[in-house]
Write a protein that holds these residues in place. Structure first.
Motif, mmCIF file in Angstrom:
data_model
loop_
_atom_site.group_PDB
_atom_site.id
_atom_site.type_symbol
_atom_site.label_atom_id
_atom_site.label_comp_id
_atom_site.label_asym_id
_atom_site.label_seq_id
_atom_site.Cartn_x
_atom_site.Cartn_y
_atom_site.Cartn_z
ATOM 1 N N LYS A 27 43.170 59.380 71.398
ATOM 2 C CA LYS A 27 44.321 60.160 70.922
ATOM 3 C C LYS A 27 44.335 60.252 69.398
ATOM 4 O O LYS A 27 45.022 61.100 68.826
ATOM 5 N N SER A 62 29.897 62.651 75.616
ATOM 6 C CA SER A 62 29.196 62.821 76.899
ATOM 7 C C SER A 62 27.685 62.760 76.711
ATOM 8 O O SER A 62 26.961 63.743 76.893
ATOM 9 N N LYS A 90 41.715 67.086 67.582
ATOM 10 C CA LYS A 90 41.524 67.989 68.714
ATOM 11 C C LYS A 90 40.749 69.202 68.227
ATOM 12 O O LYS A 90 41.025 69.739 67.147
ATOM 13 N N ARG A 115 33.676 58.080 78.817
ATOM 14 C CA ARG A 115 35.051 58.415 79.172
ATOM 15 C C ARG A 115 35.222 59.932 79.212
ATOM 16 O O ARG A 115 34.571 60.670 78.467
ATOM 17 N N LEU A 116 36.125 60.376 80.064
ATOM 18 C CA LEU A 116 36.326 61.814 80.239
ATOM 19 C C LEU A 116 37.174 62.416 79.126
ATOM 20 O O LEU A 116 37.181 63.635 78.932
ATOM 21 N N SER A 117 37.906 61.584 78.403
ATOM 22 C CA SER A 117 38.736 62.086 77.307
ATOM 23 C C SER A 117 38.465 61.288 76.043
ATOM 24 O O SER A 117 38.037 60.137 76.103
ATOM 25 N N ILE A 118 38.721 61.927 74.910
ATOM 26 C CA ILE A 118 38.518 61.250 73.632
ATOM 27 C C ILE A 118 39.784 60.525 73.210
ATOM 28 O O ILE A 118 40.855 60.719 73.794
ATOM 29 N N GLY A 150 34.172 58.716 74.368
ATOM 30 C CA GLY A 150 34.228 59.923 75.188
ATOM 31 C C GLY A 150 33.145 60.931 74.862
ATOM 32 O O GLY A 150 33.237 62.098 75.258
#
Length: 542
Positions: free
Chosen positions: A398, A304, A402, A393-396, A302
């Motif tokens: 889990k 960018s 965070k 990916r748009l999200s990292i 994820g």
């Protein structure tokens, strides 16, 4: 010592679309292309470069500029040599005994050639056993290598044939996959022929940047790439399993340069990023495989990145005026060939180069041709990579921590830290998150525990929250006196609610209405002569 003429090296950068020779560090940082080139009067001997998707034509122009300018340095060396009036001495070059070469050619040449061209049995052990009583093992191996090299080069130049039967521009079979290790933040396998690399991404808070102490002072890196090449990846025993070799460091730095300018800024992606590329098997160009593997793993994690990057290694076999350029060289072609030219880049252009050779140098026309053919190969590989993962990916993951970053006024930094770090320690302890504050007011909050980042963020916001006259806020009772109560609106903003403002009726004892620790609604009704806030519970209620 025997000397065949001077070699000179220069740096070149591209500033405002003009080439600058030997630029300052400051100018290098502003340049979309930085290159180091060494050359002789006839050709280029070595190239190291990094850039931001620079076109092949611009790269060739930079090479030509450096080549022409560096002639002055070679002239300077020649002047020095003339003035030195040194005398050279005779020496006997190392040669393999003619009788050993003749014997091996007579008895084993067909087996050697069958081993190279037809996947026959390796005759090396048999040859060593036969001659070890007369010659050293090193000498015998050199003799075997002489015939392997001669046969390999002859096949490429005269028969237009490569040891694995590929055409000159053919790329070996590719195998590409992501999420190989599900518990990591990002992972990918990139395999080209027998060269296989596993790249793994780990994300961490900005505080976990790599700190570097150099002669220029202390600095830090948010993106790190580490490359490992264990001996077992080529079927050998190796002593350097506990520490990186010079090769590991050099290849890791090359792959890092290829991607460095594609990494998003800390504002765009507030993470420190570490990629480790493990060479699991190698038969040529594991460094370029690690470029491809790193790109895939970063996108899977994820991150960018601005452009996906692929890499290819180009080779050369040259005999007088005859030559063949080889795309995607493998082990024997690297070992017996004349050039290893690693080219990495995006669809838009080149991001990293490294060229070394075993000749006295490579001509610029040959380098230009190699770059043009490398571009076709890079784009082909990139297409195959993007079939597996077309964009980051748009999200990292889990499993990744965070992170939230907020910007606060520099005057609030002291309030968040507190005397002796008391306030920030309390935030960390109560929330379970890491909190890091930079001098410019960036507050980075990190945790992999659910709710911890949100809790710490709320506590920080309470500290920096601005209040205004007439505003209504929830406050915490911290002290009760006969004339009223003191409350905290935030950890750093407090005020007094006078008994006359606690209720619509007369309040003889504030303890009847509240106790320490209670939360009450208050309205800011002004400031006293000392500038302290005057608060009202009854007006807030109304």
């Amino acid at each position: 010592l025997p000397f065949e003429g001077p070699v000179s090296g220069v740096k070149v950068s591209l500033i405002n679309d003009e080439f600058k020779l030997n630029p300052s560090d400051n100018l290098e940082g502003q340049s979309p292309l930085n290159m180091f080139i060494s050359s002789t009067d006839d050709s280029v001997t070595m190239i190291e470069a990094e850039g931001d998707s620079v076109s092949e034509n611009k790269v060739i122009s930079a090479i030509e500029f450096a080549y022409n300018e560096s002639k002055k340095l070679r002239d300077l060396q020649r002047d020095f040599i003339k003035e030195s009036r040194v005398s050279t001495f005779e020496y006997t070059p190392y040669v393999i005994p003619e009788e050993l070469l003749s014997d091996i050619e007579k008895n084993f040449l067909s087996k050697i050639e069958k081993f190279i061209w037809e996947d026959g049995e390796n005759p090396n052990t048999e040859i060593i056993e036969l001659y070890k009583e007369t010659y050293s093992e090193n000498l015998i191996n050199d003799a075997i290598s002489y015939f392997e090299k001669k046969s390999c080069r002859k096949g490429i130049i005269e028969n237009k044939k490569r040891p694995d039967k590929r055409g000159m521009d053919d790329i070996r079979n590719l195998y590409i996959d992501i999420d190989i290790l599900p518990r990591t933040h990002g992972s990918a396998i990139f395999q080209r022929g027998d060269t296989q690399v596993l790249s793994v991404v780990t994300l961490a808070s900005e505080k976990q940047r790599q700190t570097i102490e150099s002669i220029y002072g202390e600095e830090s890196k948010k993106y790190m790439h580490h490359y490992n090449f264990p001996g077992w990846s080529v079927g050998e025993l190796s002593r350097n399993i506990y520490y990186p070799s010079r090769r590991d460091i050099g290849h890791g730095a090359l792959a890092e340069r290829a991607l460095e300018r594609q990494i998003p800024s800390i504002e765009e992606f507030p993470y420190a990023i570490r990629v480790v590329s493990e060479t699991l098997s190698s038969n040529g160009s594991s460094s370029m495989a690690s470029v491809c593997g790193s790109t895939l793993a970063l996108m899977a994690a994820g991150v960018s990145i601005k452009n996906p990057i692929s890499g290819i290694a180009m080779g050369l076999v040259m005999d007088d005026d005859k030559y063949e350029i080889l795309t995607d060289i493998q082990g024997p072609e690297d070992h017996f060939g004349d050039m290893d030219f690693k080219v990495a880049g995006s669809e838009k252009g080149i991001t990293a180069l490294q060229m070394d050779n075993k000749l006295k140098g490579i001509s610029i026309p040959i380098l230009k041709e190699a770059l043009e053919r490398a571009q076709i190969a890079r784009h082909f590989i990139l297409e195959k990579m993007l079939e597996v993962i077309p964009e980051p990916r748009l999200s990292i993951s889990k499993y990744a921590p965070k992170i939230e970053i907020i910007k606060v006024d520099q005057k609030d930094i002291g309030s968040i830290i507190g005397s002796g770090g008391k306030v920030i320690k309390e935030i960390i302890e109560k929330s379970g998150a890491e909190v890091f504050i930079s001098d410019d007011g960036n507050v980075s909050i990190t945790s992999d525990v659910d709710g911890a980042v949100e809790k710490a963020l709320s506590m920080v916001m309470d500290i920096v929250k601005e209040v205004e006259i007439g505003g209504i806020y929830t406050a915490k009772v911290v002290k009760i006196t006969t004339f009223g109560i003191f409350v905290n609106i935030t950890p750093t903003i407090s005020g007094l609610v006078h008994v006359s403002e606690m209720a619509d009726k007369f309040v003889k004892d504030p303890n009847v209405l509240v106790k320490v620790g209670d939360e009450v609604l208050v309205k800011i009704i002004g400031r006293d002569e000392n500038g302290k806030l005057k608060l009202s519970m009854k007006q807030a209620k109304d």
